[in-house]
Enzyme design. Structure first.
Site, mmCIF file in Angstrom:
data_model
loop_
_atom_site.group_PDB
_atom_site.id
_atom_site.type_symbol
_atom_site.label_atom_id
_atom_site.label_comp_id
_atom_site.label_asym_id
_atom_site.label_seq_id
_atom_site.Cartn_x
_atom_site.Cartn_y
_atom_site.Cartn_z
ATOM 1 N N SER A 59 37.771 85.479 66.875
ATOM 2 C CA SER A 59 39.088 84.862 66.644
ATOM 3 C C SER A 59 39.513 85.025 65.192
ATOM 4 O O SER A 59 40.688 85.280 64.895
ATOM 5 C CB SER A 59 39.067 83.386 67.048
ATOM 6 O OG SER A 59 38.368 82.586 66.111
ATOM 7 N N ALA A 82 32.626 84.168 69.688
ATOM 8 C CA ALA A 82 34.028 83.864 69.986
ATOM 9 C C ALA A 82 34.771 83.446 68.719
ATOM 10 O O ALA A 82 35.910 83.870 68.486
ATOM 11 C CB ALA A 82 34.112 82.766 71.041
ATOM 12 N N TYR A 83 34.124 82.620 67.898
ATOM 13 C CA TYR A 83 34.747 82.184 66.654
ATOM 14 C C TYR A 83 34.967 83.363 65.710
ATOM 15 O O TYR A 83 36.057 83.526 65.143
ATOM 16 C CB TYR A 83 33.878 81.124 65.981
ATOM 17 C CG TYR A 83 34.416 80.651 64.653
ATOM 18 C CD1 TYR A 83 35.575 79.897 64.584
ATOM 19 C CD2 TYR A 83 33.774 80.976 63.464
ATOM 20 C CE1 TYR A 83 36.087 79.462 63.365
ATOM 21 C CE2 TYR A 83 34.266 80.546 62.238
ATOM 22 C CZ TYR A 83 35.423 79.792 62.194
ATOM 23 O OH TYR A 83 35.917 79.371 60.981
ATOM 24 N N CYS A 84 33.926 84.190 65.537
ATOM 25 C CA CYS A 84 34.050 85.351 64.657
ATOM 26 C C CYS A 84 35.149 86.292 65.144
ATOM 27 O O CYS A 84 35.930 86.823 64.342
ATOM 28 C CB CYS A 84 32.715 86.095 64.580
ATOM 29 S SG CYS A 84 31.382 85.185 63.768
#
Length: 276
Positions: free
Chosen positions: A148, A144-146
């Site tokens: 975003s 999810a972070y990557c």
């Protein structure tokens, strides 16, 4: 010449606070955004213009920018720094975790920049968006972070073209490992989601390792901030700047290694190279 004005989101600690310190030392009027009252009091005591800025709250954004226009009357640089990294298997965090990640790291970038548009246009200003090398190299347990940060990269490219007719520049900064509370916050988030009911419970040490990887030989936040300040002062300014440990080597690996080989390396690094 009037004193240049910079608005920085997420100044309570880490990269944001280091950026505020660097720009203040360089003679800027620094409007330092934070959410919590205690953080705002500390920023004010340190000589910044502390501004209540929850980047996920449209009302708070509007009030902050209205105050900026009323009191400063200009905005030369906007630094969209606020963000966080949630660590967990994608299916454990689910849609809700992905939404929270995008709300802070992606949607707020558009919301704050849109609110500041008129001030930036009047000053022929600069928008600096803090991305991440994680937007270039995807790792397990940080999907999810990557995603975003990959979205931030795409939006920077679009904004750069769309804002050019108004003489507003856009620069993306992709940090590598920077000394901050990021690792501690990511570890706390991971521990909240790690559960015996998860299919990934036997691989929990790999999740913990991914949460802490950003703090392996990190570059001091002050050094990173000094690099951003130097780059902002260059002419012409680069579209993309990478700063910090791993900020050049990791994108290079992602570009040169075959995808299958890269995935095998990452799976082994984080304990995903065995069957359950």
């Amino acid at each position: 010449m009037p004193t240049p004005v910079v608005l920085i989101s997420g100044c309570s600690s880490g990269i944001g606070r280091a950026l505020a310190d660097a720009f203040k030392a360089a003679g800027y009027s620094v409007w330092a955004g934070a959410r919590k009252t205690a953080d705002l009091e500390q920023l004010s005591a340190a000589g910044f213009i502390a501004v209540a800025l929850d980047v996920n709250d449209a009302t708070a954004i509007g009030q902050a920018v209205e105050r900026l226009g009323r009191e400063a009357g200009r905005l030369d640089i906007l630094i969209n720094n606020a963000g966080y990294g949630g660590i967990a298997p994608l299916l454990d965090g689910g849609v809700e975790a992905i939404h929270r990640q995008f709300e802070t790291n992606v949607y707020s970038l558009v919301g704050v920049t849109r609110a500041c548009f008129d001030l930036l246009r009047a000053s022929k200003g600069l928008v600096v968006n803090i991305g991440s090398v994680s937007g270039v190299m995807t790792t397990p347990y940080a999907g999810a972070y990557c995603a975003s940060k990959a979205a931030v990269h795409a939006m920077c490219d679009a904004l750069r073209m769309e804002l050019a007719p108004f003489s507003i520049e856009v620069m993306e900064v992709q940090p590598g490992a920077i000394e901050s509370n990021f690792g501690a916050n990511a570890s706390q988030h991971a521990e909240q989601l790690i559960s015996e009911s998860s299919p990934w419970w036997p691989l929990r040490e790999g999740i913990r390792a991914r949460a802490n990887v950003s703090q392996e030989k990190p570059t001091p936040a002050s050094e990173f901030a000094a690099g951003v300040l130097r780059t902002v002062g260059r002419s012409p300014r680069p579209r993309l700047v990478r700063l910090g440990n791993g900020s050049h080597s990791l994108p290079l690996l992602a570009r040169l290694l075959p995808q299958g080989l890269l995935e095998k390396v990452l799976m082994k690094r984080f304990g995903l190279d065995r069957q359950l």
